[in-house]
Design an enzyme around this catalytic site. Structure first.
Site, PDB file in Angstrom:
ATOM      1  N   HIS A   1       0.812  -1.229   0.000  1.00  0.00           N
ATOM      2  CA  HIS A   1       0.000   0.000   0.000  1.00  0.00           C
ATOM      3  C   HIS A   1       0.841   1.273   0.000  1.00  0.00           C
ATOM      4  CE1 HIS A   1      -2.686  -3.076   1.725  1.00  0.00           C
ATOM      5  NE2 HIS A   1      -3.601  -2.452   1.002  1.00  0.00           N
TER       6      HIS A   1
ATOM      7  N   GLU B   1       2.134  -1.152   7.927  1.00  0.00           N
ATOM      8  CA  GLU B   1       3.297  -1.019   7.041  1.00  0.00           C
ATOM      9  C   GLU B   1       4.360  -0.075   7.597  1.00  0.00           C
ATOM     10  OE1 GLU B   1       2.132  -0.621   2.905  1.00  0.00           O
ATOM     11  OE2 GLU B   1       0.882  -2.413   3.009  1.00  0.00           O
TER      12      GLU B   1
ATOM     13  N   ARG C   1     -24.125  14.415  13.444  1.00  0.00           N
ATOM     14  CA  ARG C   1     -24.284  15.624  12.606  1.00  0.00           C
ATOM     15  C   ARG C   1     -25.702  15.691  12.084  1.00  0.00           C
ATOM     16  NH1 ARG C   1     -18.771  15.731  12.097  1.00  0.00           N
ATOM     17  NH2 ARG C   1     -18.121  17.910  12.181  1.00  0.00           N
TER      18      ARG C   1
ATOM     19  N   ARG D   1     -18.517  22.125  18.102  1.00  0.00           N
ATOM     20  CA  ARG D   1     -19.865  21.572  17.982  1.00  0.00           C
ATOM     21  C   ARG D   1     -20.768  22.115  19.080  1.00  0.00           C
ATOM     22  NH1 ARG D   1     -20.375  16.876  15.435  1.00  0.00           N
ATOM     23  NH2 ARG D   1     -22.569  17.419  15.606  1.00  0.00           N
TER      24      ARG D   1
HETATM   25  N1  URA Z   1     -12.795  15.583  11.926  1.00  0.00           N
HETATM   26  C1  URA Z   1     -13.814  14.907  12.496  1.00  0.00           C
HETATM   27  O1  URA Z   1     -13.805  13.677  12.548  1.00  0.00           O
HETATM   28  N2  URA Z   1     -14.871  15.615  12.973  1.00  0.00           N
HETATM   29  C2  URA Z   1     -14.936  16.960  12.904  1.00  0.00           C
HETATM   30  O2  URA Z   1     -15.921  17.550  13.336  1.00  0.00           O
HETATM   31  C3  URA Z   1     -13.849  17.638  12.312  1.00  0.00           C
HETATM   32  C4  URA Z   1     -12.783  16.940  11.833  1.00  0.00           C
END
Ligand code: URA
Length: 277
Positions: free
Chosen positions: A26, A99, A185, A240
């Site tokens: 890879h 790897e 989300r 968030r």
């Molecule tokens: N990466 C993630 O997994 N979540 C986010 O909100 C931002 C970057």
């Protein structure tokens, strides 16, 4: 001799010719190409590889690029260090670590969504341990096995953030398999979240979890199982808690701060060049 010591001894055993020359499936690297590097910085994004390599040394070299795996070699004070992208999530990260396991130190340098109040876009999160919400690490160790950062890497990352006076947070990260549902989300395409996930962010916040990202649990578990040192530093690109969107400006600031912390930590971990007797 315990298992970890045995694996370390094996890694340090004299290299057979085939090991030096065989190109990995890879990563498309062989030992000769990596010029004795013992440490790799691991962004998820292949397009972040040159930014990180340039921050180590302007005169870096790209060694290989196959699928999501791109590797560059840079020298910091004369010492070689790799920068290899892992792609997003546990499965591709596990392949990269398999790897790269002949190295001794692996540091994820990524981006993250802050979930705890007070964490702002642009801040840096240094992960002490990860909640194992990924699937890949379960193929290496049962779920009771902890995903923890190695103390030497952790210490270097903390020291680096402190010396640079970066706003940083040290603690537990929730490492998920999906960007949308697992991180709750609202814009997941179906608009539907299964019961197990609804309310998860509040629950993690109540349990003191700082942030969401998608690779640390796989990295930390595999590194412990393989007897390697690993750690994770991420730049916050969205808070968030405040319901912010990821904007290019926030992405750049979070990314830049995480890179600066990681690069200074590498300096502490691989040290100055050895003086020849
Ligand atoms: N990466 C993630 O997994 N979540 C986010 O909100 C931002 C970057």
């Amino acid at each position: 001799m315990d298992n970890i010591t045995m694996r370390r001894e094996k890694r340090n055993a004299p290299m057979r010719k085939v090991d030096r020359d065989t190109i990995q499936y890879h990563l498309k690297l062989n030992r000769k190409m990596t010029e004795g590097a013992t440490l790799a910085l691991l962004p998820g994004d292949p397009f972040r590889v040159d930014k990180i390599a340039r921050a180590l040394n302007r005169e870096y070299r790209e060694l290989a690029w196959n699928r999501e795996y791109r590797t560059a070699l840079a020298r910091l004070d004369g010492r070689p260090a790799l920068v290899t992208s892992t792609g997003i999530g546990g499965p591709s990260t596990a392949i990269a670590i398999e790897e790269l396991a002949r190295l001794t130190s692996l540091i994820r340098v990524g981006t993250t969504g802050g979930i705890r109040a007070g964490i702002q876009a642009g801040d840096v999160v240094i992960t002490t341990g990860a909640v194992r919400l990924d699937g890949a690490s379960r193929d290496y160790a049962p779920i009771e096995y902890p995903a923890v950062a190695h103390p030497e890497i952790l210490q270097a990352l903390i020291e680096s953030a402190r010396r640079q006076r970066k706003r940083h947070h040290i603690g537990i990260t929730a490492s998920t398999d999906t960007f949308h549902p697992s991180q709750e989300r609202p814009d997941t395409f179906s608009g539907y979240l299964i019961k197990r996930i609804r309310g998860a962010t509040e629950e993690w916040r109540n349990l003191g979890v700082l942030n969401y990202e998608m690779e640390s649990s796989t990295l930390l578990v595999l590194a412990s199982v393989f007897g390697l040192r690993a750690g994770c530093v991420t730049g916050v690109v969205v808070s968030r808690h405040r319901g912010e969107k990821i904007t290019t400006g926030r992405l750049r600031t979070g990314e830049k701060n995480a890179i600066e912390v990681a690069v200074a930590a590498v300096g502490m971990l691989i040290g100055p060049p050895r003086v020849k007797p």
